[in-house]
Design a protein around this motif. Structure first.
Motif, mmCIF file in Angstrom:
data_model
loop_
_atom_site.group_PDB
_atom_site.id
_atom_site.type_symbol
_atom_site.label_atom_id
_atom_site.label_comp_id
_atom_site.label_asym_id
_atom_site.label_seq_id
_atom_site.Cartn_x
_atom_site.Cartn_y
_atom_site.Cartn_z
ATOM 1 N N LEU A 27 0.944 -1.245 0.495
ATOM 2 C CA LEU A 27 0.138 -0.318 -0.248
ATOM 3 C C LEU A 27 0.987 1.579 -0.518
ATOM 4 O O LEU A 27 1.825 1.301 0.693
ATOM 5 C CB LEU A 27 -0.573 0.443 0.976
ATOM 6 C CG LEU A 27 -1.862 -1.163 1.194
ATOM 7 C CD1 LEU A 27 -2.677 -1.139 2.860
ATOM 8 C CD2 LEU A 27 -2.258 -1.152 -0.021
ATOM 9 N N THR A 28 0.328 1.945 -0.690
ATOM 10 C CA THR A 28 0.907 3.806 -0.818
ATOM 11 C C THR A 28 -0.081 4.401 0.106
ATOM 12 O O THR A 28 -0.694 4.830 0.010
ATOM 13 C CB THR A 28 1.015 3.894 -2.357
ATOM 14 O OG1 THR A 28 1.931 2.536 -2.800
ATOM 15 C CG2 THR A 28 1.949 5.337 -1.916
ATOM 16 N N ASP A 29 0.881 5.733 0.693
ATOM 17 C CA ASP A 29 0.010 6.597 1.420
ATOM 18 C C ASP A 29 0.643 7.635 0.473
ATOM 19 O O ASP A 29 1.493 8.269 -0.551
ATOM 20 C CB ASP A 29 1.167 7.308 2.592
ATOM 21 C CG ASP A 29 1.069 6.312 4.076
ATOM 22 O OD1 ASP A 29 2.392 5.561 4.009
ATOM 23 O OD2 ASP A 29 0.380 5.585 3.836
ATOM 24 N N TYR A 30 -0.426 8.200 0.833
ATOM 25 C CA TYR A 30 -1.131 9.741 -0.494
ATOM 26 C C TYR A 30 -1.591 10.908 -0.351
ATOM 27 O O TYR A 30 -1.266 10.913 1.214
ATOM 28 C CB TYR A 30 -1.819 9.454 -1.560
ATOM 29 C CG TYR A 30 -2.110 7.848 -2.054
ATOM 30 C CD1 TYR A 30 -1.618 8.059 -3.636
ATOM 31 C CD2 TYR A 30 -1.999 6.433 -2.144
ATOM 32 C CE1 TYR A 30 -1.028 7.189 -5.145
ATOM 33 C CE2 TYR A 30 -1.721 5.967 -3.031
ATOM 34 C CZ TYR A 30 -1.463 5.890 -4.213
ATOM 35 O OH TYR A 30 -1.215 4.976 -4.933
ATOM 36 N N CYS A 35 -1.156 21.041 0.760
ATOM 37 C CA CYS A 35 -0.507 21.349 2.588
ATOM 38 C C CYS A 35 0.421 20.034 3.007
ATOM 39 O O CYS A 35 0.345 19.477 4.549
ATOM 40 C CB CYS A 35 -1.867 21.095 3.671
ATOM 41 S SG CYS A 35 -3.416 19.594 3.182
ATOM 42 N N ASN A 36 0.436 18.720 2.770
ATOM 43 C CA ASN A 36 0.913 17.392 3.147
ATOM 44 C C ASN A 36 -0.006 16.910 4.061
ATOM 45 O O ASN A 36 1.129 16.543 4.922
ATOM 46 C CB ASN A 36 2.651 18.092 3.276
ATOM 47 C CG ASN A 36 3.812 17.013 3.783
ATOM 48 O OD1 ASN A 36 3.036 16.273 2.919
ATOM 49 N ND2 ASN A 36 4.725 16.894 3.790
ATOM 50 N N TYR A 37 -0.822 17.035 4.037
ATOM 51 C CA TYR A 37 -2.065 16.260 4.335
ATOM 52 C C TYR A 37 -1.658 15.052 3.829
ATOM 53 O O TYR A 37 -2.356 14.923 2.703
ATOM 54 C CB TYR A 37 -3.624 16.758 4.561
ATOM 55 C CG TYR A 37 -4.520 16.316 5.388
ATOM 56 C CD1 TYR A 37 -4.598 16.530 6.948
ATOM 57 C CD2 TYR A 37 -5.444 15.638 4.662
ATOM 58 C CE1 TYR A 37 -5.387 15.160 7.929
ATOM 59 C CE2 TYR A 37 -5.950 15.232 5.643
ATOM 60 C CZ TYR A 37 -5.690 15.155 7.275
ATOM 61 O OH TYR A 37 -7.093 13.924 8.265
ATOM 62 N N LYS A 38 -2.034 13.633 4.646
ATOM 63 C CA LYS A 38 -2.551 12.473 4.208
ATOM 64 C C LYS A 38 -3.775 12.186 3.971
ATOM 65 O O LYS A 38 -4.249 12.287 4.577
ATOM 66 C CB LYS A 38 -1.939 11.146 5.848
ATOM 67 C CG LYS A 38 -2.244 10.241 5.256
ATOM 68 C CD LYS A 38 -1.702 8.727 6.007
ATOM 69 C CE LYS A 38 -2.094 7.680 5.537
ATOM 70 N NZ LYS A 38 -1.520 6.732 6.257
ATOM 71 N N LEU A 39 -4.227 12.601 2.372
ATOM 72 C CA LEU A 39 -5.503 12.386 2.174
ATOM 73 C C LEU A 39 -6.090 9.939 2.166
ATOM 74 O O LEU A 39 -7.290 10.340 2.779
ATOM 75 C CB LEU A 39 -5.379 12.073 0.401
ATOM 76 C CG LEU A 39 -4.927 13.876 0.358
ATOM 77 C CD1 LEU A 39 -4.450 13.430 -1.622
ATOM 78 C CD2 LEU A 39 -5.636 14.729 0.504
ATOM 79 N N VAL A 50 -10.683 15.565 -2.947
ATOM 80 C CA VAL A 50 -10.759 16.278 -2.400
ATOM 81 C C VAL A 50 -9.890 16.416 -1.120
ATOM 82 O O VAL A 50 -10.472 15.740 -0.057
ATOM 83 C CB VAL A 50 -12.032 17.260 -2.098
ATOM 84 C CG1 VAL A 50 -11.974 18.366 -1.675
ATOM 85 C CG2 VAL A 50 -12.993 17.579 -3.570
ATOM 86 N N CYS A 51 -8.750 17.724 -0.682
ATOM 87 C CA CYS A 51 -8.251 17.100 0.528
ATOM 88 C C CYS A 51 -9.412 17.898 1.550
ATOM 89 O O CYS A 51 -9.094 18.762 1.338
ATOM 90 C CB CYS A 51 -7.236 17.786 0.228
ATOM 91 S SG CYS A 51 -6.061 17.790 1.990
ATOM 92 N N LEU A 57 -8.985 20.168 -4.622
ATOM 93 C CA LEU A 57 -9.345 19.361 -5.827
ATOM 94 C C LEU A 57 -7.348 18.829 -6.041
ATOM 95 O O LEU A 57 -6.467 19.244 -6.760
ATOM 96 C CB LEU A 57 -10.241 19.600 -6.677
ATOM 97 C CG LEU A 57 -10.179 18.284 -7.871
ATOM 98 C CD1 LEU A 57 -10.702 17.163 -7.288
ATOM 99 C CD2 LEU A 57 -10.584 18.746 -9.407
ATOM 100 N N VAL A 58 -7.024 17.677 -5.789
ATOM 101 C CA VAL A 58 -6.225 16.442 -5.846
ATOM 102 C C VAL A 58 -5.850 15.773 -7.035
ATOM 103 O O VAL A 58 -6.802 14.796 -6.859
ATOM 104 C CB VAL A 58 -5.461 16.328 -4.904
ATOM 105 C CG1 VAL A 58 -4.182 15.626 -5.326
ATOM 106 C CG2 VAL A 58 -5.346 17.155 -3.338
ATOM 107 N N ARG A 59 -5.517 15.741 -8.245
ATOM 108 C CA ARG A 59 -5.365 15.086 -9.016
ATOM 109 C C ARG A 59 -4.376 13.222 -9.238
ATOM 110 O O ARG A 59 -2.954 15.027 -8.968
ATOM 111 C CB ARG A 59 -5.832 15.209 -10.398
ATOM 112 C CG ARG A 59 -7.344 15.982 -10.842
ATOM 113 C CD ARG A 59 -7.599 16.720 -11.720
ATOM 114 N NE ARG A 59 -8.880 17.540 -11.577
ATOM 115 C CZ ARG A 59 -9.393 18.551 -12.539
ATOM 116 N NH1 ARG A 59 -8.229 18.637 -13.959
ATOM 117 N NH2 ARG A 59 -10.737 19.285 -12.633
#
Length: 71
Positions: A27-30, A35-39, A50-51, A57-59
């Motif tokens: 698994l990968t952390d996105y 803002c470097n918040y973990k999605l 959306v964060c 919006l994060v694509r």
């Protein structure tokens, strides 16, 4: 008023090795590039999300992968 204990001999036991073999997915952390918040954590090809921290919006198309950064 006693409790009856039934023994089911026809039911095979659960083999944990078979279950663990299926769950060994990498698994990968996105993270949000703004803002470097973990999605989320997962294994996906493409996403649009959306964060919840900065409400942008994060694509996945705008996030550079580590392979692209090394070139």
């Amino acid at each position: 008023m006693g409790t009856e204990v039934k023994i089911y001999e026809s039911v095979p036991p659960i083999v944990l090795d078979k279950i663990n073999d299926k769950t060994n997915i990498e698994l990968t952390d996105y993270f949000c590039p703004f803002c470097n918040y973990k999605l989320f954590r997962g294994n996906v090809i493409e996403f649009n999300i959306v964060c919840s921290q900065c409400n942008k919006l994060v694509r996945s198309a705008i996030i550079s992968t580590p392979e692209e950064d090394s070139e």
